[in-house]
Design a protein around this motif. Structure first.
Motif, PDB file in Angstrom:
ATOM      1  N   THR A  55       0.765  -0.812   0.341  1.00 43.35           N
ATOM      2  CA  THR A  55      -0.266  -0.394   0.220  1.00 43.35           C
ATOM      3  C   THR A  55       0.800   1.329  -0.095  1.00 43.35           C
ATOM      4  OG1 THR A  55       0.047   0.264   2.462  1.00 43.35           O
ATOM      5  CG2 THR A  55      -1.743  -1.002   1.667  1.00 43.35           C
ATOM      6  N   ASP A  56      -0.281   2.137   0.185  1.00 44.28           N
ATOM      7  CA  ASP A  56       1.278   3.812  -0.142  1.00 44.28           C
ATOM      8  C   ASP A  56       1.641   4.099   1.098  1.00 44.28           C
ATOM      9  OD1 ASP A  56      -1.715   4.257   1.417  1.00 44.28           O
ATOM     10  OD2 ASP A  56      -1.758   6.118  -0.054  1.00 44.28           O
ATOM     11  N   GLU A  57       1.357   3.614   2.120  1.00 38.11           N
ATOM     12  CA  GLU A  57       1.321   3.432   3.641  1.00 38.11           C
ATOM     13  C   GLU A  57       3.010   2.815   3.713  1.00 38.11           C
ATOM     14  OE1 GLU A  57      -1.224   2.868   6.295  1.00 38.11           O
ATOM     15  OE2 GLU A  57      -2.671   4.150   5.456  1.00 38.11           O
ATOM     16  N   GLY A  58       3.244   2.429   2.757  1.00 36.00           N
ATOM     17  CA  GLY A  58       4.943   1.673   2.666  1.00 36.00           C
ATOM     18  C   GLY A  58       4.765  -0.253   3.241  1.00 36.00           C
ATOM     19  N   GLU A  59       3.361  -0.275   3.616  1.00 34.28           N
ATOM     20  CA  GLU A  59       3.178  -1.487   4.397  1.00 34.28           C
ATOM     21  C   GLU A  59       2.698  -2.466   3.894  1.00 34.28           C
ATOM     22  OE1 GLU A  59       0.468  -1.190   7.945  1.00 34.28           O
ATOM     23  OE2 GLU A  59       1.156   1.264   8.159  1.00 34.28           O
ATOM     24  N   PHE A  60       3.083  -3.907   3.539  1.00 29.44           N
ATOM     25  CA  PHE A  60       3.177  -5.036   3.199  1.00 29.44           C
ATOM     26  C   PHE A  60       2.226  -5.750   3.836  1.00 29.44           C
ATOM     27  CE2 PHE A  60       5.783  -5.409  -0.788  1.00 29.44           C
ATOM     28  CZ  PHE A  60       6.757  -3.910  -0.179  1.00 29.44           C
ATOM     29  N   THR A  61       0.998  -5.908   3.235  1.00 26.36           N
ATOM     30  CA  THR A  61      -0.038  -6.573   4.326  1.00 26.36           C
ATOM     31  C   THR A  61      -0.155  -8.110   3.848  1.00 26.36           C
ATOM     32  OG1 THR A  61      -1.813  -5.773   3.402  1.00 26.36           O
ATOM     33  CG2 THR A  61      -0.487  -4.572   5.323  1.00 26.36           C
ATOM     34  N   LYS A  62      -0.609  -9.234   4.619  1.00 30.21           N
ATOM     35  CA  LYS A  62      -1.167 -10.372   4.125  1.00 30.21           C
ATOM     36  C   LYS A  62      -2.618 -10.528   4.193  1.00 30.21           C
ATOM     37  CE  LYS A  62       1.532 -13.070   6.839  1.00 30.21           C
ATOM     38  NZ  LYS A  62       2.238 -14.196   7.967  1.00 30.21           N
ATOM     39  N   ILE A  63      -3.120 -11.621   3.705  1.00 32.77           N
ATOM     40  CA  ILE A  63      -5.077 -12.372   3.952  1.00 32.77           C
ATOM     41  C   ILE A  63      -4.642 -13.428   3.594  1.00 32.77           C
ATOM     42  CG2 ILE A  63      -5.807 -11.336   1.962  1.00 32.77           C
ATOM     43  CD1 ILE A  63      -8.292 -10.768   4.250  1.00 32.77           C
ATOM     44  N   LYS A  64      -5.146 -14.680   4.477  1.00 30.49           N
ATOM     45  CA  LYS A  64      -5.233 -16.149   3.768  1.00 30.49           C
ATOM     46  C   LYS A  64      -6.210 -16.386   4.364  1.00 30.49           C
ATOM     47  CE  LYS A  64      -1.398 -17.307   7.616  1.00 30.49           C
ATOM     48  NZ  LYS A  64      -0.407 -18.054   7.347  1.00 30.49           N
ATOM     49  N   VAL A  65      -7.223 -17.194   3.937  1.00 34.31           N
ATOM     50  CA  VAL A  65      -7.697 -18.269   4.519  1.00 34.31           C
ATOM     51  C   VAL A  65      -7.601 -19.289   5.530  1.00 34.31           C
ATOM     52  CG1 VAL A  65      -9.213 -18.439   2.958  1.00 34.31           C
ATOM     53  CG2 VAL A  65      -7.964 -19.933   2.837  1.00 34.31           C
ATOM     54  N   ASP A  66      -8.695 -19.747   6.423  1.00 32.66           N
ATOM     55  CA  ASP A  66      -8.114 -20.720   7.546  1.00 32.66           C
ATOM     56  C   ASP A  66      -8.296 -21.863   6.615  1.00 32.66           C
ATOM     57  OD1 ASP A  66     -10.254 -18.600   9.931  1.00 32.66           O
ATOM     58  OD2 ASP A  66      -8.466 -18.831   9.607  1.00 32.66           O
ATOM     59  N   ALA A  67      -7.615 -23.268   7.558  1.00 33.75           N
ATOM     60  CA  ALA A  67      -7.874 -24.777   7.189  1.00 33.75           C
ATOM     61  C   ALA A  67      -9.020 -25.194   6.160  1.00 33.75           C
ATOM     62  CB  ALA A  67      -7.125 -25.866   7.725  1.00 33.75           C
ATOM     63  N   HIS A  68     -10.014 -25.127   6.567  1.00 34.76           N
ATOM     64  CA  HIS A  68     -11.308 -25.944   6.052  1.00 34.76           C
ATOM     65  C   HIS A  68     -11.601 -24.269   4.927  1.00 34.76           C
ATOM     66  CE1 HIS A  68     -15.240 -26.746   5.538  1.00 34.76           C
ATOM     67  NE2 HIS A  68     -15.283 -27.394   6.550  1.00 34.76           N
ATOM     68  N   PRO A  69     -11.922 -25.038   4.059  1.00 33.28           N
ATOM     69  CA  PRO A  69     -12.523 -24.617   2.420  1.00 33.28           C
ATOM     70  C   PRO A  69     -13.760 -23.299   2.387  1.00 33.28           C
ATOM     71  CG  PRO A  69     -12.493 -26.859   2.277  1.00 33.28           C
ATOM     72  CD  PRO A  69     -12.192 -26.499   3.703  1.00 33.28           C
ATOM     73  N   ASP A  70     -14.069 -23.342   3.397  1.00 32.97           N
ATOM     74  CA  ASP A  70     -15.499 -22.646   3.422  1.00 32.97           C
ATOM     75  C   ASP A  70     -15.217 -21.650   4.429  1.00 32.97           C
ATOM     76  OD1 ASP A  70     -16.545 -24.027   1.345  1.00 32.97           O
ATOM     77  OD2 ASP A  70     -17.557 -25.482   2.954  1.00 32.97           O
ATOM     78  N   ALA A  71     -14.495 -21.722   5.112  1.00 33.30           N
ATOM     79  CA  ALA A  71     -13.463 -20.272   6.225  1.00 33.30           C
ATOM     80  C   ALA A  71     -13.608 -19.444   5.754  1.00 33.30           C
ATOM     81  CB  ALA A  71     -12.491 -21.384   6.770  1.00 33.30           C
ATOM     82  N   ALA A  72     -13.402 -18.133   7.079  1.00 37.78           N
ATOM     83  CA  ALA A  72     -13.743 -16.928   6.632  1.00 37.78           C
ATOM     84  C   ALA A  72     -12.288 -16.471   5.814  1.00 37.78           C
ATOM     85  CB  ALA A  72     -14.803 -15.731   7.449  1.00 37.78           C
ATOM     86  N   TRP A  73     -12.061 -15.629   5.609  1.00 43.36           N
ATOM     87  CA  TRP A  73     -10.713 -14.875   5.910  1.00 43.36           C
ATOM     88  C   TRP A  73      -9.991 -14.594   7.179  1.00 43.36           C
ATOM     89  CZ3 TRP A  73      -7.123 -14.470   0.861  1.00 43.36           C
ATOM     90  CH2 TRP A  73      -7.549 -15.690  -0.034  1.00 43.36           C
ATOM     91  N   THR A  74      -8.726 -14.436   7.216  1.00 45.46           N
ATOM     92  CA  THR A  74      -8.619 -13.297   8.914  1.00 45.46           C
ATOM     93  C   THR A  74      -8.363 -12.321   7.670  1.00 45.46           C
ATOM     94  OG1 THR A  74      -6.006 -13.941   7.558  1.00 45.46           O
ATOM     95  CG2 THR A  74      -6.987 -15.613   8.440  1.00 45.46           C
ATOM     96  N   GLU A  75      -8.205 -11.651   9.299  1.00 50.95           N
ATOM     97  CA  GLU A  75      -8.120 -10.092   9.496  1.00 50.95           C
ATOM     98  C   GLU A  75      -6.722  -9.664   8.311  1.00 50.95           C
ATOM     99  OE1 GLU A  75     -10.041  -7.430   9.931  1.00 50.95           O
ATOM    100  OE2 GLU A  75     -12.182  -9.604  10.411  1.00 50.95           O
ATOM    101  N   TRP A  76      -7.196  -8.582   8.063  1.00 47.60           N
ATOM    102  CA  TRP A  76      -5.240  -7.899   6.952  1.00 47.60           C
ATOM    103  C   TRP A  76      -4.326  -8.268   8.229  1.00 47.60           C
ATOM    104  CZ3 TRP A  76      -3.958  -7.791   2.265  1.00 47.60           C
ATOM    105  CH2 TRP A  76      -5.496  -7.818   1.631  1.00 47.60           C
ATOM    106  N   ASN A  77      -2.676  -8.877   8.009  1.00 48.73           N
ATOM    107  CA  ASN A  77      -2.031  -8.512   9.677  1.00 48.73           C
ATOM    108  C   ASN A  77      -0.405  -7.796   8.118  1.00 48.73           C
ATOM    109  OD1 ASN A  77      -3.057 -10.407  11.185  1.00 48.73           O
ATOM    110  ND2 ASN A  77      -3.315 -11.051   9.931  1.00 48.73           N
ATOM    111  N   GLY A  78      -0.336  -6.904   9.368  1.00 47.54           N
ATOM    112  CA  GLY A  78       1.390  -6.411   8.416  1.00 47.54           C
ATOM    113  C   GLY A  78       2.772  -7.591   8.966  1.00 47.54           C
ATOM    114  N   PHE A  79       3.468  -7.226   7.543  1.00 44.45           N
ATOM    115  CA  PHE A  79       4.189  -8.420   8.097  1.00 44.45           C
ATOM    116  C   PHE A  79       5.693  -8.364   8.535  1.00 44.45           C
ATOM    117  CE2 PHE A  79       3.663  -9.778   3.227  1.00 44.45           C
ATOM    118  CZ  PHE A  79       3.653 -11.104   3.333  1.00 44.45           C
TER     119      PHE A  79
END
Length: 79
Positions: A55-79
């Motif tokens: 992002t323009d804030e210079g942060e690299f962020t990530k988001i990934k799903v839980d192990a279950h295929p129907d699970a929601a995405w996690t919140e955004w987290n900084g590296f």
């Protein structure tokens, strides 16, 4: 990402391996903090997708799903 910078998402309905299965309509996906400058995806060893965003804030962020295929995405987290 649409023309306004909003992340959007669509996915194949179950069963995903059936060529006749339809896709869900496009919907907004939560944006990370800041204005997106670059985005990429990777496939984790357990086949889960992961988004990596700069992002323009210079942060690299990530988001990934839980192990279950129907699970929601996690919140955004900084590296």
């Amino acid at each position: 990402m649409d023309d306004s910078g909003q992340l959007v998402s669509s996915w194949k309905q179950y069963p995903a391996d059936d060529p006749n299965t339809g896709w869900v309509g496009w919907s907004n996906f939560p944006n990370p903090p800041g204005v997106i400058q670059d985005i990429t995806t990777v496939k984790l060893p357990d086949d889960r997708p992961q988004l990596i965003v700069a992002t323009d804030e210079g942060e690299f962020t990530k988001i990934k799903v839980d192990a279950h295929p129907d699970a929601a995405w996690t919140e955004w987290n900084g590296f």
